[in-house]
Motif scaffolding. Sequence first.
Motif, PDB file in Angstrom:
ATOM      1  N   GLN A 101      18.954   9.319  -4.562  1.00 28.57           N
ATOM      2  CA  GLN A 101      18.545   7.988  -4.966  1.00 28.57           C
ATOM      3  C   GLN A 101      17.029   7.878  -4.955  1.00 28.57           C
ATOM      4  N   GLU A 102      16.547   7.084  -5.857  1.00 30.19           N
ATOM      5  CA  GLU A 102      15.095   6.917  -5.977  1.00 30.19           C
ATOM      6  C   GLU A 102      14.561   6.081  -4.811  1.00 30.19           C
ATOM      7  N   SER A 103      13.424   6.501  -4.256  1.00 33.58           N
ATOM      8  CA  SER A 103      12.794   5.754  -3.164  1.00 33.58           C
ATOM      9  C   SER A 103      11.566   5.019  -3.680  1.00 33.58           C
ATOM     10  N   GLU A 104      11.210   3.964  -2.971  1.00 36.29           N
ATOM     11  CA  GLU A 104      10.018   3.204  -3.331  1.00 36.29           C
ATOM     12  C   GLU A 104       8.766   4.037  -3.081  1.00 36.29           C
ATOM     13  N   ALA A 105       8.769   4.763  -1.966  1.00 35.83           N
ATOM     14  CA  ALA A 105       7.636   5.628  -1.634  1.00 35.83           C
ATOM     15  C   ALA A 105       8.089   6.698  -0.657  1.00 35.83           C
ATOM     16  N   PHE A 106       7.455   7.858  -0.741  1.00 32.46           N
ATOM     17  CA  PHE A 106       7.700   8.957   0.193  1.00 32.46           C
ATOM     18  C   PHE A 106       6.405   9.201   0.947  1.00 32.46           C
ATOM     19  N   PHE A 107       6.472   9.168   2.273  1.00 29.52           N
ATOM     20  CA  PHE A 107       5.289   9.328   3.123  1.00 29.52           C
ATOM     21  C   PHE A 107       5.180  10.770   3.610  1.00 29.52           C
ATOM     22  N   ILE A 108       4.018  11.367   3.376  1.00 28.34           N
ATOM     23  CA  ILE A 108       3.741  12.702   3.923  1.00 28.34           C
ATOM     24  C   ILE A 108       2.562  12.583   4.866  1.00 28.34           C
ATOM     25  N   TYR A 109       2.680  13.202   6.028  1.00 29.34           N
ATOM     26  CA  TYR A 109       1.658  13.072   7.058  1.00 29.34           C
ATOM     27  C   TYR A 109       1.866  14.189   8.092  1.00 29.34           C
ATOM     28  N   PRO A 110       0.821  14.554   8.813  1.00 32.49           N
ATOM     29  CA  PRO A 110       0.965  15.600   9.834  1.00 32.49           C
ATOM     30  C   PRO A 110       1.674  15.072  11.077  1.00 32.49           C
ATOM     31  N   SER A 111       2.351  15.957  11.778  1.00 30.31           N
ATOM     32  CA  SER A 111       3.053  15.557  13.002  1.00 30.31           C
ATOM     33  C   SER A 111       2.096  15.433  14.188  1.00 30.31           C
ATOM     34  N   GLU A 112       0.891  15.975  14.038  1.00 31.62           N
ATOM     35  CA  GLU A 112      -0.122  15.864  15.084  1.00 31.62           C
ATOM     36  C   GLU A 112      -1.430  15.400  14.450  1.00 31.62           C
ATOM     37  N   PRO A 113      -2.216  14.573  15.169  1.00 29.74           N
ATOM     38  CA  PRO A 113      -1.934  14.052  16.507  1.00 29.74           C
ATOM     39  C   PRO A 113      -0.759  13.084  16.502  1.00 29.74           C
ATOM     40  N   LEU A 114      -0.020  13.079  17.589  1.00 30.75           N
ATOM     41  CA  LEU A 114       1.212  12.303  17.674  1.00 30.75           C
ATOM     42  C   LEU A 114       0.955  10.812  17.494  1.00 30.75           C
ATOM     43  N   ILE A 115      -0.146  10.302  18.051  1.00 30.55           N
ATOM     44  CA  ILE A 115      -0.421   8.874  17.957  1.00 30.55           C
ATOM     45  C   ILE A 115      -0.611   8.444  16.510  1.00 30.55           C
ATOM     46  N   LEU A 116      -1.193   9.342  15.684  1.00 29.75           N
ATOM     47  CA  LEU A 116      -1.392   9.029  14.268  1.00 29.75           C
ATOM     48  C   LEU A 116      -0.074   9.101  13.514  1.00 29.75           C
ATOM     49  N   ALA A 117       0.752  10.086  13.852  1.00 30.43           N
ATOM     50  CA  ALA A 117       2.064  10.198  13.211  1.00 30.43           C
ATOM     51  C   ALA A 117       2.930   8.984  13.544  1.00 30.43           C
ATOM     52  N   THR A 118       2.815   8.508  14.778  1.00 24.86           N
ATOM     53  CA  THR A 118       3.580   7.335  15.200  1.00 24.86           C
ATOM     54  C   THR A 118       3.182   6.097  14.399  1.00 24.86           C
ATOM     55  N   THR A 119       1.877   5.972  14.101  1.00 30.32           N
ATOM     56  CA  THR A 119       1.398   4.840  13.299  1.00 30.32           C
ATOM     57  C   THR A 119       2.042   4.846  11.915  1.00 30.32           C
ATOM     58  N   ILE A 120       2.108   6.007  11.292  1.00 28.50           N
ATOM     59  CA  ILE A 120       2.719   6.100   9.959  1.00 28.50           C
ATOM     60  C   ILE A 120       4.221   5.809  10.041  1.00 28.50           C
ATOM     61  N   TYR A 121       4.866   6.350  11.058  1.00 31.85           N
ATOM     62  CA  TYR A 121       6.300   6.126  11.211  1.00 31.85           C
ATOM     63  C   TYR A 121       6.597   4.639  11.410  1.00 31.85           C
ATOM     64  N   GLU A 122       5.745   3.959  12.186  1.00 29.99           N
ATOM     65  CA  GLU A 122       5.908   2.526  12.405  1.00 29.99           C
ATOM     66  C   GLU A 122       5.666   1.757  11.105  1.00 29.99           C
ATOM     67  N   THR A 123       4.744   2.241  10.292  1.00 27.68           N
ATOM     68  CA  THR A 123       4.492   1.628   8.984  1.00 27.68           C
ATOM     69  C   THR A 123       5.745   1.665   8.117  1.00 27.68           C
ATOM     70  N   VAL A 124       6.418   2.800   8.114  1.00 28.09           N
ATOM     71  CA  VAL A 124       7.643   2.943   7.321  1.00 28.09           C
ATOM     72  C   VAL A 124       8.713   1.968   7.809  1.00 28.09           C
ATOM     73  N   LYS A 125       8.836   1.826   9.110  1.00 30.17           N
ATOM     74  CA  LYS A 125       9.829   0.894   9.673  1.00 30.17           C
ATOM     75  C   LYS A 125       9.526  -0.543   9.249  1.00 30.17           C
ATOM     76  N   GLN A 126       8.255  -0.940   9.323  1.00 30.07           N
ATOM     77  CA  GLN A 126       7.874  -2.300   8.955  1.00 30.07           C
ATOM     78  C   GLN A 126       8.100  -2.547   7.460  1.00 30.07           C
ATOM     79  N   LEU A 127       7.806  -1.552   6.642  1.00 31.21           N
ATOM     80  CA  LEU A 127       8.029  -1.694   5.203  1.00 31.21           C
ATOM     81  C   LEU A 127       9.505  -1.850   4.884  1.00 31.21           C
ATOM     82  N   GLN A 128      10.338  -1.160   5.618  1.00 30.88           N
ATOM     83  CA  GLN A 128      11.774  -1.266   5.394  1.00 30.88           C
ATOM     84  C   GLN A 128      12.262  -2.674   5.710  1.00 30.88           C
ATOM     85  N   LEU A 129      11.667  -3.293   6.739  1.00 34.44           N
ATOM     86  CA  LEU A 129      12.008  -4.674   7.071  1.00 34.44           C
ATOM     87  C   LEU A 129      11.437  -5.637   6.029  1.00 34.44           C
TER      88      LEU A 129
END
Length: 795
Positions: free
Chosen positions: A29-57
Amino acid sequence: MNEKRKNLTEPKSCYYTNSFCDQSFEDLQESEAFFIYPSEPLILATTIYETVKQLQLYGAKKNWVSWEKLSVSGQIIFCEICKAIRTSKLIIANITTANFNVFFELGYAIGLKKPVLPVRDISYVEQKQIIDEIGIFDTIGYETFTNSKELVSKITSKKSFSPTIYTAIDIKQRQPIFYIKSHIDTDGSLKLTSRLKKSYFRFRSFDPKETSRLSLHEAYNQVMSSVTVIAHLMDDNRGGATVHNARAAFICGMALAAGKHVLMLQEGSNYRPIDYRDIIIQYNNADAIPGIMEDVLRKTADSIQQIQFNQDILPKGLLERIDLGDVAAENEISTLTNYFVKTPQFQQTRQGHARIVVGRKGAGKSALFYGVRNQLLPQRNILTVDLKPEGHQFTKLREKVLENLTDGMKLHVLTTFWYYLLLLEITNKVIEMERNTAFQSATSIKRFEEIQKLYEEHTSSEGDFSERLMNLVNRIINKIPTETKLEIQNSDITNAIYNKEIKGLVKILNEHIKDFFQIWILFDNIDKGFPTHGVEKEDILILRCLLEASRKIQNTFQNNKLNCITTVFIRRDVYDLLIDETPDRGKEQFVNLDWSDIELLKELLLKRFIYQAPELSGNFEDVWANLFELHVFGENSFQYIINRTFLRPRDVLNFVRKCIQIAISRNHDRVSTEDIQIAEQQFSEDMRNELRYEIRDIFSSEKDMLLAFMSANKYLTKEDIQLILFDVGIQEENIERFIDILLWFSFLGVKKGEDEYYSYNFLYNLEKQKLLIKNEGPTSVCFCIHPAFRMSLKV
């Protein structure tokens, strides 16, 4: 096709299997956006992951996907990433850090013509310099953020996204290979370059020593016009490897998405990024490179035979057909003759009146080198020896041998070294010219075999000039004792350099050159590895001894009444130091490359315009009016561009090309005022970064001192400049020298009345410029920041 999958582009083949793609796309299925980002540093990866969660809401009906949500169990990881990229409306890439996987995937997305949105956390200040040095992302632009809420706001505020670049580009059949050179000339890079030179195919290259940054448009054009892309990746422990390898990952990702043959050659046994670990080829011995390259060269040949040019290519408008060529003359050897401008300096050089051709970087020295060479080569009664090493091969010689010698011995070893090398290269050229004609009679066969045998006793003909040069350097290092100066005698040096007695070689060579009218030795790139204004005394001595050895060569053949002409092409700052270090200053005839005649720059552009679009006719003004708006803020648009360059061909071509690329990307059939302004921003960034690297060679301990002039006035007093430099930590004893450097590089000029004068107006003679300052009086002198830098620094 299912509406949810309307943007899907299914691949025909897979580079992992080197065959047809075996992945299923049926249930995706087609997605609105696909996020690519490094897994480290973890704090930065967490920010992107949280962004995806907020966008889904925020948009519950939309599908926002991160790479961490992909189902990769039992699957080839990149195959899943490839499917996610192909089924997404938008690719959002976090480029805060130089992560090779992210850059590879971002390049892959652009190669698929997908809309992309790079984002960067601006609180990671130290990483910004690396991103700037890579040079691609300040062209494409990116959004900044410091937290997930801010990033969500910037993403949702965008109404629509379109492909970054979508331009139809023809394959360059005559130069089907694009080569990403490493910034350090290792044994591996020299071997790779040599093998490419010996292959059937001509190639284009990106050389970071010649052009510090590569714009996205240029990278895209080079990749799309190629059949094959080859990258030489550096060992992680080498200085600058991160920037180089990240840039290479981006370009190779783009190339693979576009269906190009790709060779990623990695020196050493480094960690291999997961996205391309299965295609990267590592080596520990440079001798393995020719064998490694056989497969990709064979594939290139097969593809060229199958390509049907001009099919499936969208119709092109006038601007799209304008290709100004490459800013590096090395990349347009085969086409340069079609639009080469025969300047007065060319005429002087071709007539043999120039021992030295002088010009600042980008002034056209290499173009002049090829222009003269291309006129000489077809003439069978002239022996032309064109020498162009890939880089500076003398670091080992200087460190291992020269530092242990007295000044007199340094002079002897270098003159002997050059004399022997030039003698061997002349012999090699004679063999090359006679190889196709030697078998016409038994006498000529015997004559040819005799000189070839003598040559092979002295050296191997394998490899190109750079390799032969390096082999001779290594031989000297291995043979000359280095423990103490007292142990080294002139005879030791001579015996170490000469593989055996050279009288026999000289005698038979004299016999073979009797039929020639002239010998021309053209030498370029000797200063390619020299830092600008950071040249050492030994570097100048190397150059002096080359000139002296060429005189000895001339004396060697004087009995044949043969005119031997040597022309060396060097940078202006190197020439100034050479004159300072040379006792007999008037002995060397020189030609100074000068483009202050604006009509020559017009001719340079006009020839390139007409070559690509023959229907354009008339004088320069007529052609320019067809392609460009005539005014920018009431000023003639061509003069507006010229005033923001250093009157160097490289600058003018770079600026005008950017204007055309911007216009094409915005679907304009003519370059508008706004296009020129956007191009100026990119050009200004290029100029600032290029100068930053050159200043860093001189003041290695300093950071980007040009940023000290951010938001400054364009007109400054000397006191203003001193305060600016002092405030950013320039030591008081270095301030005067720093100002001189900024004047020489034309970052600063002198304002007199309504006019501005920069060092290129005085042919980089700083003394003349300072005399103007002196005549004006220290209290009335007003300095100015060059227009090329004003937009980048927000002056």
